[in-house]
Design an enzyme around this catalytic site. Structure first.
Site, PDB file in Angstrom:
ATOM      1  N   GLU A   8      37.194  35.934  68.329  1.00 35.69           N
ATOM      2  CA  GLU A   8      36.052  36.720  67.862  1.00 35.69           C
ATOM      3  C   GLU A   8      34.806  35.836  67.826  1.00 35.69           C
ATOM      4  O   GLU A   8      34.868  34.689  67.365  1.00 35.69           O
ATOM      5  CB  GLU A   8      36.376  37.246  66.466  1.00 35.69           C
ATOM      6  N   ASP A  10      32.818  34.975  72.729  1.00 32.67           N
ATOM      7  CA  ASP A  10      32.394  35.346  74.098  1.00 32.67           C
ATOM      8  C   ASP A  10      31.020  34.775  74.451  1.00 32.67           C
ATOM      9  O   ASP A  10      30.851  34.151  75.500  1.00 32.67           O
ATOM     10  CB  ASP A  10      32.490  36.858  74.350  1.00 32.67           C
ATOM     11  N   GLY A  47      30.966  52.815  64.483  1.00 23.46           N
ATOM     12  CA  GLY A  47      30.787  51.797  63.449  1.00 23.46           C
ATOM     13  C   GLY A  47      32.079  51.171  62.968  1.00 23.46           C
ATOM     14  O   GLY A  47      32.109  50.467  61.966  1.00 23.46           O
ATOM     15  N   GLY A  98      33.883  49.064  64.765  1.00 20.23           N
ATOM     16  CA  GLY A  98      34.140  47.810  65.472  1.00 20.23           C
ATOM     17  C   GLY A  98      35.043  48.011  66.677  1.00 20.23           C
ATOM     18  O   GLY A  98      35.692  47.081  67.147  1.00 20.23           O
ATOM     19  N   SER A 133      33.865  49.402  69.547  1.00 21.71           N
ATOM     20  CA  SER A 133      32.999  49.406  70.724  1.00 21.71           C
ATOM     21  C   SER A 133      32.813  50.757  71.375  1.00 21.71           C
ATOM     22  O   SER A 133      33.004  50.925  72.585  1.00 21.71           O
ATOM     23  CB  SER A 133      33.530  48.438  71.776  1.00 21.71           C
ATOM     24  N   SER A 151      30.023  51.954  71.853  1.00 22.94           N
ATOM     25  CA  SER A 151      28.870  51.841  72.760  1.00 22.94           C
ATOM     26  C   SER A 151      29.287  51.271  74.112  1.00 22.94           C
ATOM     27  O   SER A 151      28.823  51.733  75.156  1.00 22.94           O
ATOM     28  CB  SER A 151      27.744  51.030  72.122  1.00 22.94           C
ATOM     29  N   GLU A 199      22.754  46.570  76.295  1.00 26.68           N
ATOM     30  CA  GLU A 199      22.690  46.204  74.873  1.00 26.68           C
ATOM     31  C   GLU A 199      21.530  45.234  74.623  1.00 26.68           C
ATOM     32  O   GLU A 199      20.775  45.393  73.668  1.00 26.68           O
ATOM     33  CB  GLU A 199      23.994  45.523  74.427  1.00 26.68           C
ATOM     34  N   ASP A 221      33.268  43.319  75.112  1.00 25.37           N
ATOM     35  CA  ASP A 221      33.527  44.750  74.940  1.00 25.37           C
ATOM     36  C   ASP A 221      33.443  45.487  76.272  1.00 25.37           C
ATOM     37  O   ASP A 221      34.299  46.308  76.612  1.00 25.37           O
ATOM     38  CB  ASP A 221      32.509  45.366  73.965  1.00 25.37           C
ATOM     39  N   TYR A 231      24.013  39.680  63.574  1.00 28.07           N
ATOM     40  CA  TYR A 231      24.775  39.238  64.760  1.00 28.07           C
ATOM     41  C   TYR A 231      23.919  38.295  65.607  1.00 28.07           C
ATOM     42  O   TYR A 231      24.350  37.207  65.984  1.00 28.07           O
ATOM     43  CB  TYR A 231      25.170  40.486  65.570  1.00 28.07           C
TER      44      TYR A 231
HETATM   45  C1  GLA Z   1      30.711  42.543  69.203  1.00 27.08           C
HETATM   46  C2  GLA Z   1      30.046  42.109  70.502  1.00 27.08           C
HETATM   47  C3  GLA Z   1      31.001  41.281  71.351  1.00 27.08           C
HETATM   48  C4  GLA Z   1      31.628  40.151  70.546  1.00 27.08           C
HETATM   49  C5  GLA Z   1      32.171  40.673  69.221  1.00 27.08           C
HETATM   50  C6  GLA Z   1      32.647  39.564  68.327  1.00 27.08           C
HETATM   51  O1  GLA Z   1      31.756  43.448  69.458  1.00 27.08           O
HETATM   52  O2  GLA Z   1      29.615  43.228  71.242  1.00 27.08           O
HETATM   53  O3  GLA Z   1      30.317  40.777  72.485  1.00 27.08           O
HETATM   54  O4  GLA Z   1      30.733  39.109  70.355  1.00 27.08           O
HETATM   55  O5  GLA Z   1      31.214  41.421  68.509  1.00 27.08           O
HETATM   56  O6  GLA Z   1      33.730  38.925  68.892  1.00 27.08           O
END
Ligand code: GLA
Length: 381
Positions: free
Chosen positions: A31, A34, A118, A120, A122, A124, A156, A168, A218
């Site tokens: 996590e 990336d 929301g 987590g 993804s 989007s 994004e 993601d 973030y």
């Molecule tokens: C979000 C971002 C990803 C990654 C995660 C954390 O999902 O979109 O690119 O950085 O957080 O691992």
């Protein structure tokens, strides 16, 4: 979902289009690695976005979101950016395709999704990769899948204000039923790992909290990592990304960088190694080690990277107390889900207890999602 989409499409546009879909994702471990050039270990899931699309012979996009119950029409020039945030994702994908020399003819679309927002997971990226894939097919652009993932990522960055990494969009473009994918985010080499942990289940517990300002927090984490990498690079010019740095090299610059940046970097360097350890453990069928690494990741995300919150720490502690094999906050953080690796015989007790205790403590119930690892972006028949 397909029937609802088709009905609306035919009412709005009096024609038929083609169907495309893509998926949300989980991430077993890796996590915030990336954008630091490290490893991630995601997989696409059976929750996603589905869209019906047909070219309309104009230079306009006409889009209807079933979930928002909202219709938007926009042009394809930079100044045509729509106000609705959901439409910005589609607009961004069109613009990023054009920037790469792809053709984007106007189209009509109706879409819907079942990725919880929301959480987590993804949603989007699922939306971006559905449209990146579909636009590529309908215009016969021949853009490869990595570039489609990058179109989502740049959307994004340039249209939604999040300086995310590639995980993601990669997962939702490359996802394959039954497999997790380990990606080296620096070289973009990847490997599929069949994931079928016999005797265990993966379950997500959604705290249903989403903290405001998550995207600026973030971006701030990302900046801290870049600061730390820049300081280390002065002594070790081979460090392109933070993931290239050894722990000792970070210690060398301890006095030169803010404490906060040091802690963020300490987490990242540990996490990059944990992904490799988890892959080794998986190949041996050693799920206890996999689980232990997940707990270590949670500790790092909570105490060093500081992207957890009270609700997620509560769920993590409860999992530990109940002897759940592994548990940690998943995704960007600041709310959303924990991902849990739990022995099959403990599953029901864990889920029931988590719902009961969490509700007692926070006044609302968490949601439970079983993970089914599925295919990513595709055209439906
Ligand atoms: C979000 C971002 C990803 C990654 C995660 C954390 O999902 O979109 O690119 O950085 O957080 O691992």
């Amino acid at each position: 979902m397909k029937t609802r989409i088709a009905e609306k499409f035919s009412t709005l546009f009096a024609t038929e289009g083609e169907f495309f879909a893509s998926a949300g994702r989980i991430n077993l471990i890796g996590e915030h690695t990336d954008y630091n050039g490290g490893y991630v270990f995601p997989g696409a899931i059976d929750k996603g976005i589905m869209a019906e699309i047909a070219l309309n012979g104009t230079d306009k996009v006409r889009a209807f979101s079933l979930d928002m119950d909202e219709y938007v029409e926009f042009g394809l020039n930079e100044e045509d950016k729509p106000h609705q945030s959901w439409a910005c994702y589609i607009f961004g994908v069109c613009r990023e395709t054009i920037k790469r020399g792809g053709k984007v003819a106007g189209f009509n679309t109706v879409f819907a999704g079942d990725v919880p927002l929301g959480a987590g997971l993804s949603s989007s990226a699922a939306l971006e990769s559905t449209f990146a894939y579909a636009i590529n097919e309908l215009n016969a652009n021949g853009i490869d899948k990595f570039e489609l993932a990058k179109i989502g990522q740049s959307t994004e960055h340039n249209y939604c204000g999040v300086k995310c990494g590639i995980m993601d969009q990669f997962a939702s473009c490359f996802g394959k039923e039954g497999s997790l994918i380990r990606l080296n985010c620096k070289t973009l080499e990847y490997k599929y790992f069949p994931f079928n942990p016999e005797g265990y289940r993966l379950v997500l517990v959604d705290s249903c909290v989403k903290h405001e300002l998550a995207s600026s927090a973030y971006n701030k984490r990302r900046q801290s990592c870049e600061n730390a990498a820049a300081a280390i690079r002065k002594n070790h010019p081979e460090v392109e990304f933070l993931s290239d740095a050894k722990r000792l090299w970070l210690d060398e610059v301890r006095e030169e960088i803010p404490q906060e940046d040091f802690l963020r970097a300490e987490y990242v360097i540990g996490e990059v190694q944990r992904v490799l350890d988890v892959c080794d453990a998986l190949e041996r069928g050693d799920y206890e080690t996999v689980g232990e690494m997940m707990y270590q990741t949670h500790f790092g995300l909570s105490k060093l990277y500081e992207v957890s919150c009270e609700e997620l720490d509560f769920l993590n502690k409860l999992a530990r107390k109940m002897d759940v094999t592994g548990s940690r906050v998943m995704g960007g953080g600041f709310g959303g889900c924990t991902i849990n690796l739990v022995k099959a015989e403990l599953y029901q007790d864990f889920v029931d207890t988590a719902i009961q205790k969490f509700t007692e403590r926070f006044g609302h119930a968490p949601k439970i999602y079983d993970v089914v690892i599925s295919d990513g972006a595709r055209k439906l028949q």
